[in-house]
Design a protein around this motif. Structure first.
Motif, PDB file in Angstrom:
ATOM      1  N   ASP A 182       0.823  -1.202   0.000  1.00 38.09           N
ATOM      2  CA  ASP A 182       0.000   0.000   0.000  1.00 38.09           C
ATOM      3  C   ASP A 182       0.864   1.262   0.000  1.00 38.09           C
ATOM      4  O   ASP A 182       0.532   2.248  -0.672  1.00 38.09           O
ATOM      5  N   LEU A 183       1.961   1.227   0.752  1.00 33.84           N
ATOM      6  CA  LEU A 183       2.849   2.387   0.815  1.00 33.84           C
ATOM      7  C   LEU A 183       3.569   2.623  -0.501  1.00 33.84           C
ATOM      8  O   LEU A 183       3.855   3.766  -0.865  1.00 33.84           O
ATOM      9  N   GLN A 184       3.893   1.540  -1.232  1.00 38.55           N
ATOM     10  CA  GLN A 184       4.486   1.680  -2.560  1.00 38.55           C
ATOM     11  C   GLN A 184       4.099   0.501  -3.440  1.00 38.55           C
ATOM     12  O   GLN A 184       4.747  -0.546  -3.414  1.00 38.55           O
ATOM     13  N   PRO A 185       3.026   0.647  -4.213  1.00 41.85           N
ATOM     14  CA  PRO A 185       2.640  -0.412  -5.146  1.00 41.85           C
ATOM     15  C   PRO A 185       3.705  -0.607  -6.221  1.00 41.85           C
ATOM     16  O   PRO A 185       4.452   0.310  -6.567  1.00 41.85           O
ATOM     17  N   GLY A 186       3.761  -1.824  -6.756  1.00 45.54           N
ATOM     18  CA  GLY A 186       4.597  -2.084  -7.913  1.00 45.54           C
ATOM     19  C   GLY A 186       6.029  -2.456  -7.631  1.00 45.54           C
ATOM     20  O   GLY A 186       6.842  -2.527  -8.560  1.00 45.54           O
ATOM     21  N   LEU A 187       6.363  -2.721  -6.371  1.00 49.21           N
ATOM     22  CA  LEU A 187       7.727  -3.140  -6.055  1.00 49.21           C
ATOM     23  C   LEU A 187       7.938  -4.605  -6.416  1.00 49.21           C
ATOM     24  O   LEU A 187       6.996  -5.403  -6.425  1.00 49.21           O
ATOM     25  N   ALA A 188       9.190  -4.964  -6.652  1.00 54.43           N
ATOM     26  CA  ALA A 188       9.530  -6.358  -6.918  1.00 54.43           C
ATOM     27  C   ALA A 188       9.262  -7.206  -5.678  1.00 54.43           C
ATOM     28  O   ALA A 188       9.377  -6.728  -4.538  1.00 54.43           O
ATOM     29  N   ALA A 189       8.935  -8.470  -5.888  1.00 54.59           N
ATOM     30  CA  ALA A 189       8.605  -9.370  -4.780  1.00 54.59           C
ATOM     31  C   ALA A 189       9.803  -9.665  -3.889  1.00 54.59           C
ATOM     32  O   ALA A 189       9.638 -10.192  -2.781  1.00 54.59           O
ATOM     33  N   ARG A 190      11.013  -9.305  -4.308  1.00 53.02           N
ATOM     34  CA  ARG A 190      12.226  -9.598  -3.536  1.00 53.02           C
ATOM     35  C   ARG A 190      12.265  -8.860  -2.202  1.00 53.02           C
ATOM     36  O   ARG A 190      13.006  -9.235  -1.300  1.00 53.02           O
ATOM     37  N   PHE A 191      11.468  -7.807  -2.044  1.00 50.12           N
ATOM     38  CA  PHE A 191      11.519  -7.022  -0.806  1.00 50.12           C
ATOM     39  C   PHE A 191      10.575  -7.618   0.233  1.00 50.12           C
ATOM     40  O   PHE A 191       9.362  -7.655   0.048  1.00 50.12           O
ATOM     41  N   VAL A 192      11.170  -8.096   1.342  1.00 45.32           N
ATOM     42  CA  VAL A 192      10.399  -8.818   2.356  1.00 45.32           C
ATOM     43  C   VAL A 192       9.843  -7.902   3.433  1.00 45.32           C
ATOM     44  O   VAL A 192       8.915  -8.277   4.154  1.00 45.32           O
ATOM     45  N   ALA A 193      10.413  -6.715   3.575  1.00 46.72           N
ATOM     46  CA  ALA A 193       9.978  -5.802   4.630  1.00 46.72           C
ATOM     47  C   ALA A 193      10.445  -4.388   4.295  1.00 46.72           C
ATOM     48  O   ALA A 193      11.255  -4.173   3.385  1.00 46.72           O
ATOM     49  N   GLY A 194       9.912  -3.454   5.051  1.00 50.79           N
ATOM     50  CA  GLY A 194      10.315  -2.060   4.889  1.00 50.79           C
ATOM     51  C   GLY A 194      10.142  -1.311   6.200  1.00 50.79           C
ATOM     52  O   GLY A 194       9.539  -1.831   7.150  1.00 50.79           O
ATOM     53  N   THR A 195      10.682  -0.104   6.259  1.00 52.72           N
ATOM     54  CA  THR A 195      10.475   0.777   7.401  1.00 52.72           C
ATOM     55  C   THR A 195       9.995   2.124   6.891  1.00 52.72           C
ATOM     56  O   THR A 195      10.671   2.773   6.080  1.00 52.72           O
ATOM     57  N   PHE A 196       8.818   2.518   7.347  1.00 54.07           N
ATOM     58  CA  PHE A 196       8.184   3.771   6.947  1.00 54.07           C
ATOM     59  C   PHE A 196       8.476   4.829   7.998  1.00 54.07           C
ATOM     60  O   PHE A 196       8.262   4.613   9.199  1.00 54.07           O
ATOM     61  N   VAL A 197       8.993   5.980   7.562  1.00 54.13           N
ATOM     62  CA  VAL A 197       9.270   7.106   8.454  1.00 54.13           C
ATOM     63  C   VAL A 197       8.334   8.249   8.055  1.00 54.13           C
ATOM     64  O   VAL A 197       8.574   8.949   7.067  1.00 54.13           O
ATOM     65  N   PRO A 198       7.239   8.431   8.782  1.00 50.07           N
ATOM     66  CA  PRO A 198       6.212   9.384   8.343  1.00 50.07           C
ATOM     67  C   PRO A 198       6.653  10.846   8.379  1.00 50.07           C
ATOM     68  O   PRO A 198       6.116  11.663   7.626  1.00 50.07           O
ATOM     69  N   GLN A 199       7.620  11.193   9.240  1.00 50.44           N
ATOM     70  CA  GLN A 199       8.015  12.604   9.355  1.00 50.44           C
ATOM     71  C   GLN A 199       9.092  13.016   8.356  1.00 50.44           C
ATOM     72  O   GLN A 199       9.467  14.176   8.292  1.00 50.44           O
ATOM     73  N   TRP A 200       9.590  12.081   7.580  1.00 52.23           N
ATOM     74  CA  TRP A 200      10.578  12.384   6.533  1.00 52.23           C
ATOM     75  C   TRP A 200       9.910  13.275   5.489  1.00 52.23           C
ATOM     76  O   TRP A 200       8.771  13.044   5.090  1.00 52.23           O
ATOM     77  N   GLN A 201      10.615  14.292   5.037  1.00 52.47           N
ATOM     78  CA  GLN A 201      10.063  15.210   4.043  1.00 52.47           C
ATOM     79  C   GLN A 201      10.996  15.318   2.840  1.00 52.47           C
ATOM     80  O   GLN A 201      12.188  14.998   2.920  1.00 52.47           O
ATOM     81  N   THR A 202      10.447  15.775   1.741  1.00 52.17           N
ATOM     82  CA  THR A 202      11.243  16.096   0.565  1.00 52.17           C
ATOM     83  C   THR A 202      10.783  17.446   0.024  1.00 52.17           C
ATOM     84  O   THR A 202       9.730  17.961   0.421  1.00 52.17           O
ATOM     85  N   VAL A 203      11.570  17.994  -0.891  1.00 54.33           N
ATOM     86  CA  VAL A 203      11.154  19.221  -1.574  1.00 54.33           C
ATOM     87  C   VAL A 203      10.751  18.868  -2.997  1.00 54.33           C
ATOM     88  O   VAL A 203      11.145  17.842  -3.546  1.00 54.33           O
ATOM     89  N   SER A 204       9.967  19.740  -3.598  1.00 57.19           N
ATOM     90  CA  SER A 204       9.406  19.450  -4.918  1.00 57.19           C
ATOM     91  C   SER A 204      10.482  19.330  -5.988  1.00 57.19           C
ATOM     92  O   SER A 204      10.355  18.549  -6.932  1.00 57.19           O
ATOM     93  N   GLU A 205      11.566  20.093  -5.856  1.00 60.07           N
ATOM     94  CA  GLU A 205      12.724  20.012  -6.752  1.00 60.07           C
ATOM     95  C   GLU A 205      13.816  20.856  -6.100  1.00 60.07           C
ATOM     96  O   GLU A 205      13.617  22.045  -5.836  1.00 60.07           O
TER      97      GLU A 205
END
Length: 416
Positions: free
Chosen positions: A179-202
């Motif tokens: 749900d957090l990232q559709p379309g990933l390869a099946a090789r990824f067994v787990a992830g860590t989501f950091v909700p407060q991480w930010q990015t800039v538009s460019e």
């Protein structure tokens, strides 16, 4: 006859650090002259990974990297490489990097980084509001991905350090990961989501908007090289490449990877070296990317931007003079295509930038030993954008002779 111009505060460097410092100094009522050989945000600030990585508090040497270095060095296109022609020159830096991974140094670096990141978070929120750039900040969080249970388990001690310092995250699997990232390869067994991480538009547009705000507030921009900075009888003498000089009341040295030689001329020997970072920016629509993805085991990230998708990172310790090796960008793009099936890899634009890095992953922020009227602000490595507003606050405090907002002892130029 040499022409000498008068200035209040001269800032050497018009990247995100110098621009942020300029904005804060203008708010304090100071007149600012920016000097940069390429203009506003044309260096590392032009093509970075666009992140406010406030949770990235562990030094590189503490992230299990020391044990991985020998294997990585066997792969010239892997997460860490050193061109053979540069290996002897980088050896003193590598010895200090190894020492930075020891428990005492590691704990001290983490404590300093946590304090700087806490300041960075609050100062960035204030700076973007004041400069009119808050609309360019995205709060989608980040997702770090693991290809095996062993890789995930190895990460848990680092996440425990972050948790102990109040950093929130969520380990995810299965449907939540998809749900957090559709379309990933099946090789990824787990992830860590950091909700407060930010990015800039460019990142270049973000820095350029800040630069426009600084110029609108009356700053002067000189597109010129700086050959030396030294104390004089009536101020700080800034010698320019065109033969002219500036006589400034105070000077801030914030020219990233090019700061080393300037501060050496002031008697401060700083083990600054250069991580050459590569990326490829693909056109918009190349992949339905929801947030920044971190492939820590491979040393690169994938970032959604307004103008496309940026795939970049890794570390090449190669200094400022060697020619670029864009095969490193190609290797990351190839990996990204296998990690994100359906990624359209055509039409990308490649770039290389110079990250100014110190062995303990902490920047240099403080006064020069040559004069209290010369302030240093460089060496942020991967975290220049992230820590720019915090650094600006500390620079403004020092220039204004105020007590710094946090203890800056860990960032002293002579700490090595």
């Amino acid at each position: 006859m040499v022409k000498t111009n008068q200035a209040d505060v001269v800032i050497v460097g018009a990247g995100i650090i110098g621009l942020s410092a300029a904005f804060r100094l203008q708010e304090a009522g100071r007149s600012v002259t920016l000097i940069d050989k390429t203009g506003i945000a044309r260096g590392t600030s032009f093509g970075n990974a666009a992140a406010f990585a406030f949770s990235d508090v562990l030094p590189m040497a503490a992230k299990g990297m020391i044990g991985k270095v020998p294997g990585w060095l066997m792969d010239p296109l892997g997460p860490l490489s050193i061109p053979p022609a540069y290996f002897v020159k980088i050896m003193p830096w590598l010895v200090r990097f190894w020492r930075a991974g020891w428990r005492d140094k590691r704990d001290a670096s983490i404590a300093a980084q946590v304090a700087l990141m806490e300041l960075a978070r609050s100062e960035m929120a204030a700076l973007t509001q004041a400069a009119g750039t808050a609309h360019m900040v995205r709060s989608e969080g980040s997702l770090e991905l693991y290809e095996s249970e062993a890789e995930f388990s190895d990460s848990l001690s680092d996440w425990a350090v972050r948790e102990a310092n109040g950093i929130g995250f969520e380990h995810v699997r299965g449907a939540r990961l998809a749900d957090l990232q559709p379309g990933l390869a099946a090789r990824f067994v787990a992830g860590t989501f950091v909700p407060q991480w930010q990015t800039v538009s460019e990142p270049y547009e973000f820095a350029s908007a800040l630069g426009a705000a600084v110029l609108a507030k009356g700053a002067t921009l000189l597109t010129e090289t700086v050959s030396s900075v030294k104390p004089g009888d009536n101020g700080i003498i800034v010698a320019l490449g065109n033969g002219e000089t500036m006589l400034a009341r105070q000077v801030v040295i914030a020219c990233g990877a090019w700061s080393k030689n300037l501060v050496a001329g002031l008697g401060d020997s700083v083990p600054l070296d250069t991580e050459r970072g590569y990326n490829t920016t693909l056109p918009a629509g190349a992949f339905p990317l929801q947030r920044q993805l971190i492939f820590g085991g491979h040393g690169f990230v994938v970032t959604p931007l307004d103008n496309g998708i940026r795939i970049g990172g890794a570390v090449e310790l190669g200094g400022l003079e060697l020619p670029p090796n864009y095969a490193r960008a190609d290797a990351m793009l190839k990996k990204a295509a296998s990690f994100m099936p359906g990624l359209k890899t055509d039409g990308g634009k490649q770039w290389m930038g110079f990250r100014p890095s110190l062995p303990d992953s902490l920047p240099v922020i403080g006064r020069s030993t040559a004069s209290p009227d010369i302030v240093y602000a460089f060496g942020h490595g991967h975290l220049g954008l992230t820590q720019s507003a915090a650094t600006a606050r500390l620079v403004a405090d020092l220039i204004s002779d105020k007590a710094p907002a946090i203890d800056i002892t860990p960032f002293a130029a002579d700490r090595f």
